[in-house]
Write a protein that holds these residues in place. Sequence first.
Motif, PDB file in Angstrom:
ATOM      1  N   VAL A  78       0.840  -1.204   0.000  1.00 18.74           N
ATOM      2  CA  VAL A  78       0.000   0.000   0.000  1.00 18.74           C
ATOM      3  C   VAL A  78       0.872   1.249   0.000  1.00 18.74           C
ATOM      4  O   VAL A  78       0.617   2.199  -0.751  1.00 18.74           O
ATOM      5  CB  VAL A  78      -0.955  -0.010   1.220  1.00 18.74           C
ATOM      6  N   TRP A  79       1.908   1.263   0.831  1.00 16.37           N
ATOM      7  CA  TRP A  79       2.729   2.466   0.953  1.00 16.37           C
ATOM      8  C   TRP A  79       3.636   2.682  -0.251  1.00 16.37           C
ATOM      9  O   TRP A  79       3.943   3.821  -0.589  1.00 16.37           O
ATOM     10  CB  TRP A  79       3.509   2.452   2.264  1.00 16.37           C
ATOM     11  N   VAL A  80       4.063   1.631  -0.938  1.00 15.82           N
ATOM     12  CA  VAL A  80       4.811   1.803  -2.187  1.00 15.82           C
ATOM     13  C   VAL A  80       3.910   2.455  -3.221  1.00 15.82           C
ATOM     14  O   VAL A  80       4.298   3.410  -3.905  1.00 15.82           O
ATOM     15  CB  VAL A  80       5.381   0.460  -2.707  1.00 15.82           C
ATOM     16  N   ARG A  81       2.696   1.946  -3.331  1.00 10.50           N
ATOM     17  CA  ARG A  81       1.730   2.530  -4.279  1.00 10.50           C
ATOM     18  C   ARG A  81       1.454   3.988  -3.944  1.00 10.50           C
ATOM     19  O   ARG A  81       1.427   4.852  -4.827  1.00 10.50           O
ATOM     20  CB  ARG A  81       0.446   1.702  -4.240  1.00 10.50           C
ATOM     21  N   ARG A 106       4.543  10.904  -3.557  1.00  8.18           N
ATOM     22  CA  ARG A 106       5.947  11.280  -3.327  1.00  8.18           C
ATOM     23  C   ARG A 106       6.139  12.166  -2.096  1.00  8.18           C
ATOM     24  O   ARG A 106       6.865  13.148  -2.137  1.00  8.18           O
ATOM     25  CB  ARG A 106       6.524  11.976  -4.544  1.00  8.18           C
ATOM     26  N   THR A 107       5.521  11.816  -0.985  1.00  7.00           N
ATOM     27  CA  THR A 107       5.674  12.597   0.242  1.00  7.00           C
ATOM     28  C   THR A 107       6.635  11.897   1.198  1.00  7.00           C
ATOM     29  O   THR A 107       6.754  10.673   1.213  1.00  7.00           O
ATOM     30  CB  THR A 107       4.323  12.796   0.961  1.00  7.00           C
ATOM     31  N   SER A 108       7.299  12.703   2.010  1.00  4.26           N
ATOM     32  CA  SER A 108       8.253  12.138   2.962  1.00  4.26           C
ATOM     33  C   SER A 108       7.543  11.332   4.050  1.00  4.26           C
ATOM     34  O   SER A 108       8.117  10.384   4.592  1.00  4.26           O
ATOM     35  CB  SER A 108       9.109  13.242   3.579  1.00  4.26           C
ATOM     36  N   LEU A 109       6.309  11.668   4.378  1.00  4.56           N
ATOM     37  CA  LEU A 109       5.560  10.910   5.376  1.00  4.56           C
ATOM     38  C   LEU A 109       5.351   9.468   4.918  1.00  4.56           C
ATOM     39  O   LEU A 109       5.600   8.519   5.665  1.00  4.56           O
ATOM     40  CB  LEU A 109       4.205  11.561   5.660  1.00  4.56           C
ATOM     41  N   VAL A 110       4.931   9.291   3.684  1.00  2.00           N
ATOM     42  CA  VAL A 110       4.716   7.943   3.155  1.00  2.00           C
ATOM     43  C   VAL A 110       6.049   7.206   3.037  1.00  2.00           C
ATOM     44  O   VAL A 110       6.138   6.015   3.339  1.00  2.00           O
ATOM     45  CB  VAL A 110       3.980   7.984   1.793  1.00  2.00           C
ATOM     46  N   LEU A 111       7.092   7.917   2.660  1.00  2.00           N
ATOM     47  CA  LEU A 111       8.416   7.296   2.592  1.00  2.00           C
ATOM     48  C   LEU A 111       8.864   6.835   3.983  1.00  2.00           C
ATOM     49  O   LEU A 111       9.437   5.754   4.140  1.00  2.00           O
ATOM     50  CB  LEU A 111       9.427   8.274   1.993  1.00  2.00           C
ATOM     51  N   GLY A 112       8.581   7.629   5.003  1.00  2.00           N
ATOM     52  CA  GLY A 112       8.899   7.240   6.374  1.00  2.00           C
ATOM     53  C   GLY A 112       8.120   6.013   6.813  1.00  2.00           C
ATOM     54  O   GLY A 112       8.665   5.119   7.475  1.00  2.00           O
TER      55      GLY A 112
END
Length: 95
Positions: free
Chosen positions: A24-27, A33-39
């Motif tokens: 889910v988070w890769v998608r 392209r937010t740093s929150l999702v990358l974290g």
Amino acid sequence: MNSIQLASGLAVVNILLLAVLVAVWVRSYLKFRTSLVLGLLAFALVMLAENAVAIYYFFGMKMFYSGDPAVQQAVLVLRALQLVALVFLTWVTVK
């Protein structure tokens, strides 16, 4: 079934939940392209690695855990707490 076998089973379930979260988070990261999702993605990958290493140690180093039933119970409780946390996180993420 002893505590370490149950803890191993919980670690496998944790890995499955973390795999869902990673997907889910890769998608989401590819879309936003937010740093929150990358974290969140980094968190899930680290937890995935931790659970994989735990399973390795449960099977590869049984003598480390087999000596003390209190250690086995503590490991089981920690895996169960992690499972509860991941169930909530997966539920709110997928929802």
